[in-house]
Design a protein around this motif. Structure first.
Motif, PDB file in Angstrom:
ATOM      1  N   UNK A 375       0.902  -1.264   0.090  1.00  9.85           N
ATOM      2  CA  UNK A 375      -0.042   0.241   0.034  1.00  9.85           C
ATOM      3  C   UNK A 375       0.838   0.901   0.251  1.00  9.85           C
ATOM      4  N   UNK A 376       0.862   1.833   1.264  1.00 15.03           N
ATOM      5  CA  UNK A 376       1.801   3.105   1.269  1.00 15.03           C
ATOM      6  C   UNK A 376       3.529   3.412   1.460  1.00 15.03           C
ATOM      7  N   UNK A 378       6.937   4.958   2.946  1.00 15.26           N
ATOM      8  CA  UNK A 378       8.211   5.715   3.155  1.00 15.26           C
ATOM      9  C   UNK A 378       9.374   5.841   3.452  1.00 15.26           C
ATOM     10  N   UNK A 386      10.151   1.715   5.420  1.00  8.14           N
ATOM     11  CA  UNK A 386       8.955   1.285   5.449  1.00  8.14           C
ATOM     12  C   UNK A 386       7.676   0.943   4.152  1.00  8.14           C
ATOM     13  N   UNK A 388       3.329  -0.671   3.644  1.00  5.60           N
ATOM     14  CA  UNK A 388       1.741  -0.780   4.222  1.00  5.60           C
ATOM     15  C   UNK A 388       1.962  -2.213   3.188  1.00  5.60           C
ATOM     16  N   UNK A 406      -3.438  -7.303   7.804  1.00  2.12           N
ATOM     17  CA  UNK A 406      -2.321  -6.152   6.683  1.00  2.12           C
ATOM     18  C   UNK A 406      -1.626  -6.255   7.808  1.00  2.12           C
ATOM     19  N   UNK A 408       3.341  -4.249   8.019  1.00  2.00           N
ATOM     20  CA  UNK A 408       4.259  -3.003   7.660  1.00  2.00           C
ATOM     21  C   UNK A 408       5.205  -3.727   7.959  1.00  2.00           C
TER      22      UNK A 408
ATOM     23  N   UNK B 356       7.181   9.546  16.253  1.00  2.00           N
ATOM     24  CA  UNK B 356       6.775   9.666  14.826  1.00  2.00           C
ATOM     25  C   UNK B 356       6.170   8.136  14.365  1.00  2.00           C
ATOM     26  N   UNK B 358       5.726   5.843  11.037  1.00  2.00           N
ATOM     27  CA  UNK B 358       6.195   5.131   9.653  1.00  2.00           C
ATOM     28  C   UNK B 358       5.373   3.812   9.177  1.00  2.00           C
ATOM     29  N   UNK B 359       3.817   3.944   9.008  1.00  2.00           N
ATOM     30  CA  UNK B 359       2.998   2.469   8.266  1.00  2.00           C
ATOM     31  C   UNK B 359       2.108   2.529   7.596  1.00  2.00           C
ATOM     32  N   UNK B 360       1.762   1.233   7.316  1.00  4.32           N
ATOM     33  CA  UNK B 360       1.106   0.898   6.401  1.00  4.32           C
ATOM     34  C   UNK B 360      -0.122   1.743   7.199  1.00  4.32           C
ATOM     35  N   UNK B 361      -1.451   1.947   6.387  1.00  3.49           N
ATOM     36  CA  UNK B 361      -2.602   2.143   6.918  1.00  3.49           C
ATOM     37  C   UNK B 361      -3.379   1.564   7.031  1.00  3.49           C
ATOM     38  N   UNK B 363      -5.935  -1.229   8.922  1.00  3.32           N
ATOM     39  CA  UNK B 363      -7.457  -1.376   8.059  1.00  3.32           C
ATOM     40  C   UNK B 363      -8.541  -0.822   9.016  1.00  3.32           C
ATOM     41  N   UNK B 367      -6.507  -2.057  13.341  1.00  2.84           N
ATOM     42  CA  UNK B 367      -5.620  -2.878  12.704  1.00  2.84           C
ATOM     43  C   UNK B 367      -4.081  -1.922  12.379  1.00  2.84           C
ATOM     44  N   UNK B 369       0.379  -1.176  12.377  1.00  2.00           N
ATOM     45  CA  UNK B 369       1.628  -1.493  12.550  1.00  2.00           C
ATOM     46  C   UNK B 369       2.547  -1.073  12.180  1.00  2.00           C
ATOM     47  N   UNK B 370       3.404  -0.121  11.766  1.00  2.00           N
ATOM     48  CA  UNK B 370       4.768   0.740  11.579  1.00  2.00           C
ATOM     49  C   UNK B 370       5.942   0.710  12.420  1.00  2.00           C
ATOM     50  N   UNK B 371       7.031   1.544  11.567  1.00  2.00           N
ATOM     51  CA  UNK B 371       8.154   1.901  12.539  1.00  2.00           C
ATOM     52  C   UNK B 371       8.080   3.178  13.678  1.00  2.00           C
ATOM     53  N   UNK B 373       9.563   5.881  14.626  1.00  2.00           N
ATOM     54  CA  UNK B 373      10.646   6.744  14.073  1.00  2.00           C
ATOM     55  C   UNK B 373      10.972   8.125  15.500  1.00  2.00           C
ATOM     56  N   UNK B 391       9.409  -2.254  15.684  1.00  2.00           N
ATOM     57  CA  UNK B 391       8.126  -1.897  15.066  1.00  2.00           C
ATOM     58  C   UNK B 391       7.350  -0.761  16.085  1.00  2.00           C
ATOM     59  N   UNK B 393       3.035  -2.100  16.954  1.00  2.00           N
ATOM     60  CA  UNK B 393       1.444  -2.782  16.266  1.00  2.00           C
ATOM     61  C   UNK B 393       0.279  -3.462  17.163  1.00  2.00           C
TER      62      UNK B 393
END
Lengths: 459, 431
Positions: A375-376, A378, A386, A388, A406, A408, B356, B358-361, B363, B367, B369-371, B373, B391, B393
């Motif tokens: 998906x998106x 950065x 990263x 998604x 889903x 990341x 900060x 930095x993750x996927x949109x 769901x 749900x 998950x992301x970094x 930062x 990360x 989540x």
């Protein structure tokens, strides 16, 4: 588009100047669960000038495309550059010159369809999904068309006119499982007008069927096991990996700002299996998704080889960064709207194919993941990227297992790319998304499937 | 430049003349004066003028719209004719409508013209302050602009609103560098009515610049744990997007919103109160008229954890049978809590300060998950060190219920006012 002869105004240039007339035309149609929620067309056009004086820039734009507007923007941009130069007095020399003339029009030769035909096409897709998959909680069918038409003259003697259309049909399917919504969306389309890409809705039914089956598996999906895992990234992910992980880090303005790629030319930054190029307009004789022949500074666009067999070879440049690094400009300066100034942007960034079969890659992993749809994403100055993931499967003992929810994935590019051990021979291009860097802009991304180690988010 | 109201009225009449049953026209003239700084020096002075004319027509329950940026009669006439053709192509829907009659009004906020000299001197002062205070900091990009917009909204139900708005906007992207080591970039921004204060004192800028210089050397987290996360106001700004989207037309019409049928129910901790205040004095970059033509009011979206309103447009309201929202969201203000930020840190056994995400949109079910930062490990009540390659989540819906604390301190961004928010039950994983 109203075509003003921009050459007539070159005599008004008193310093290095770019004069650009541009029109962006957009069509947007959407059906949400059968409701025609969007049905619009828009056109944004105007003229802008950018002027360089001793290291300072002035810019001005006007929504009218007329003789008066052309004169006004040249004057205002010149005054802005003079004002900033008087304050800053950087005393920098002239920019590299590379005059070029170019005419590239990717318009369809077929008769253009009207709004009714486009709405009917989208509605037929929506009706098909509603009829064929009654267990879905919802579906969205969207059609987005963008034409970017630009005419540019520069004080160096460059002239270019281009018309680059992009068409995307987005299909999102939603299912409710145990009271929780699960969605899987996919874009279809690419470079070209609608008429050149889509003939009949039925041509997409097979892809929608595949999308539905993935959604059903995803609705039974499990959380990924968080941590560093061996993964196969399918072709679409390799493209976004090329863009986010390496691409942004090697845009020359990011490099000058101190990105981790600074000072690493000639160093091994990736596995020898990895070659990464930002293509200007063509790869293997085929036109790339976002073809750029002349950029918005009037530079002839050339391929920028970033990594060759694992060695960092170069960066992406505009005229100013090329002068800074004492190399030739690569033609990466691009602006989105007529009122935007050109920035260093990627064009068609891709990891080149290798020789390993996808099935052999999956078979070689005991415990990992096969990740298919991004998906998106950065990037970061540290090269820690990263993106998604909206579709992926477990790999257990060399075989695909359950779908995952889903998630990341992330990694430090210059570490992660050294873990690449297999690269497939196929090459897939995408360009449905927009890259954001002060302005949004369409970019192309490409790549084969790769096997690597990467951090995955989960529980 | 052409008269704003005359152009809007001409557009409305052109739509009616072309055959629209119901019509609306929104005309916006915008001028922007923007100064750009790259690598700590001014690089570009940009002046842009633009026009936007958005025409919408409904005929026989079919709706179409177009926008152009030309204000001459010929362009508007053509656009009006195009809109009727676009509308004729649409699927009919009885829910298509325009705003009903309201008293005409003119709204004004901010200055009428930029103070270019002060824009320049404010930014120049910031550059010098940063050089002195944070010598390892790289101001990758700093932008200050003054944007003035004048807008007129008219429709065939005699709605007639004029808006005049002038606002200064600042955005900053920065990292820190020491020899060959570089920190993650970070960014922030704010809006201002005037330039009386030092830019360094506005929003969270000084806090984040200081943190950036601390983040040149980071440590990856080892292993995985479930713990507390303190979300900074900048990070909260991004995360509020999930709530906003879930309450809006798309997910509500499709029936996939996780907050469907939750009006009046507890969806967050009783500590959590979220307002949307686009027309309050405390927000300098708000808005006055919704995109479907209603004068905006402030609202409380979540009060003591209870969902009080969705963010539905007129169309969304008619499709769902629920009330239309009195605004379009944004301009978010979260009520302060009673915990000092320092005490919040002291209360954490093991967790992170998430600066900060930095993750996927997220769901549709929340749900994410992301970094993590620009973030820090917190252990035994102390901020230990900046982390990398880590990360987080969790689930946004659960996270709102698991709020353990809200700080007394808040950051005023001009477009929102937000505190630090402490939540539990977030999975944090390292290498």
């Amino acid at each position: 588009m109203y075509r003003l002869n921009l050459h007539d105004y070159v005599k008004l240039f008193s310093s290095y100047t770019e004069l650009r007339a541009q029109e962006n035309r957009v069509v947007r149609i959407a059906f949400v669960k059968g409701n025609n929620t969007a049905n619009s067309r828009s056109a944004t056009s105007g003229i802008s000038a950018r002027v360089y004086k001793n290291g300072s820039w002035g810019f001005a734009s006007n929504p009218e495309i007329s003789e008066a507007a052309a004169k006004a923007v040249i004057q205002a941009a010149t005054e802005n550059a003079v004002f900033l130069d008087s304050k800053e007095q950087k005393g920098r020399g002239p920019l590299p010159k590379s005059p070029v003339t170019s005419e590239n029009d990717f318009s369809t030769k077929k008769p253009r369809l009207g709004q009714r035909e486009l709405v009917d096409f989208a509605r037929e897709l929506d009706d098909h999904i509603a009829r064929k998959y009654p267990d879905l909680a919802s579906r969205t069918v969207s059609l987005d068309c963008l034409d970017m038409e630009k005419t540019l003259v520069t004080s160096d003697g460059s002239y270019s006119h281009s018309l680059v259309p992009r068409t995307t049909i987005g299909i999102a399917l939603s299912f409710i499982k145990d009271g929780q919504p699960v969605e899987f969306a996919r874009p279809y389309g690419g470079l070209g007008h609608f008429e050149d890409l889509f003939t009949a809705p039925g041509e997409l039914y097979g892809k929608i069927e595949e999308q539905y089956h993935h959604l059903m598996k995803k609705s039974e999906g499990v959380f990924a096991d968080a941590g560093l895992k061996t993964c196969v990234l399918d072709a679409e992910l390799a493209g976004i990996l090329a863009h986010e992980a390496i691409g942004h880090t090697t845009e020359a303005d990011m490099v000058i700002s101190g990105s981790v790629a600074q000072g690493k030319i000639g160093q091994q930054v990736a596995s020898p299996l990895v070659t990464l190029v930002d293509f200007a307009h063509s790869y293997n004789g085929q036109t790339c998704p976002v073809p750029v022949y002349v950029d918005d500074e009037g530079t002839k666009a050339v391929d920028a080889v970033i990594i060759e067999n694992g060695i960092l070879k170069g960066y992406m440049h505009n005229k100013e960064s090329a002068r800074y690094f004492n190399v030739g400009p690569t033609g990466n300066a691009r602006a989105y709207e007529f009122s935007d100034e050109p920035l260093i942007r990627m064009r068609n960034t891709a990891i080149l194919p290798g020789a390993d079969k996808l099935e052999d890659m999956i078979a070689s992993i005991d415990d990992g993941y096969y990740l298919i749809q991004p998906s998106n994403g950065q990037a970061d100055s540290t090269s820690e990227f990263m993106f998604g993931i909206t579709l992926g499967y477990e790999i257990k003992n060399g075989k695909l297992g359950k779908a995952i929810k889903d998630t990341t994935i992330s990694g430090v590019a210059f570490d992660m790319l050294k873990t690449v051990t297999m690269v497939s021979p196929d090459m897939k291009w995408t360009n449905s998304g927009m890259c954001g860097k002060k302005q949004a802009i369409p970019v192309g991304m490409g790549g084969p499937a790769i096997k690597c180690k990467i951090n995955i988010g989960g529980r | 430049m052409a008269n704003l109201r005359q152009v809007a009225q001409y557009g409305l009449n052109a739509l009616l003349k072309a055959g629209a049953g119901k019509a609306q026209c929104v005309v916006t003239f915008t001028d922007k004066h923007e100064m750009n700084v790259e690598l700590g020096e001014f690089s570009l002075l940009r002046t842009t003028f633009d026009t936007n004319i958005r025409l919408t027509a409904i005929k026989d329950n079919r709706r179409g719209s177009t926008s152009i940026n030309k204000s001459d009669n010929e362009s508007i006439d053509k656009a009006a004719s195009d809109v009727l053709a676009i509308a004729a192509a649409s699927a009919p829907d009885e829910a298509f409508d325009i705003a009903e009659t309201q008293p005409p009004a003119e709204f004004t906020s901010g200055s009428d013209s930029p103070d270019l000299d002060t824009m320049y001197s404010s930014m120049k002062k910031l550059i010098h302050q940063v050089e002195d205070k944070y010598p390892k900091l790289v101001l990758m990009q700093a932008i200050i602009d003054f944007t003035r917009s004048r807008s007129c909204f008219v429709n065939s139900n005699n709605v007639d609103f004029v808006t005049n708005k002038g606002v200064y906007n600042c955005t900053f992207i920065f990292s820190s560098k020491d020899e060959d080591k570089v920190s993650s970039f970070n960014y922030t921004g704010f809006s201002l009515r005037d330039l009386e204060k030092d830019l360094l004192e506005c929003g969270s800028l000084d806090i984040l610049l200081k943190q950036s210089t601390e983040q040149i050397v980071t440590r990856p987290l080892e292993g995985k744990f479930v713990g507390d996360v303190i979300i900074t106001p900048d990070c909260m700004n991004d995360m509020l997007y999930f709530i906003s989207r879930a309450l809006s037309d798309g997910p509500m019409i499709s029936g996939t919103s996780i907050y469907k049928d939750k009006l009046g129910e507890q969806i967050a901790s009783p500590m959590f109160t979220l307002h949307s205040r686009p027309v309050s004095d405390e927000i300098c970059n708000g808005y006055f008229v919704t995109s479907d033509g209603y004068a905006v009011q402030n609202s409380t979206i979540i009060e003591s954890g209870v969902l009080k309103t969705y963010l539905l447009s007129l169309y969304g309201s008619r499709k769902t049978g629920l009330d239309r929202a009195v605004n379009m969201g944004g301009a978010f203000v979260i009520d302060p809590g009673d915990t000092r930020f320092d005490d919040m840190i002291k209360s954490v056994k093991k967790g992170i300060l998430l600066a900060r995400f930095s993750g996927g949109y997220p769901s549709d079910n929340g749900d994410f998950s992301g970094v993590a930062k620009n973030s820090y490990l917190i252990e035994d009540g102390q901020i230990k060190y900046p982390i990398s390659e880590s990360m987080v989540s969790g689930n946004f819906v659960e996270m709102l219920k698991n709020i353990k604390g809200i700080s007394r301190e808040r950051i005023d961004y001009g477009f929102s006012i937000l505190p630090w928010v402490q939540v539990s039950g977030i999975t944090v994983s390292g290498k």
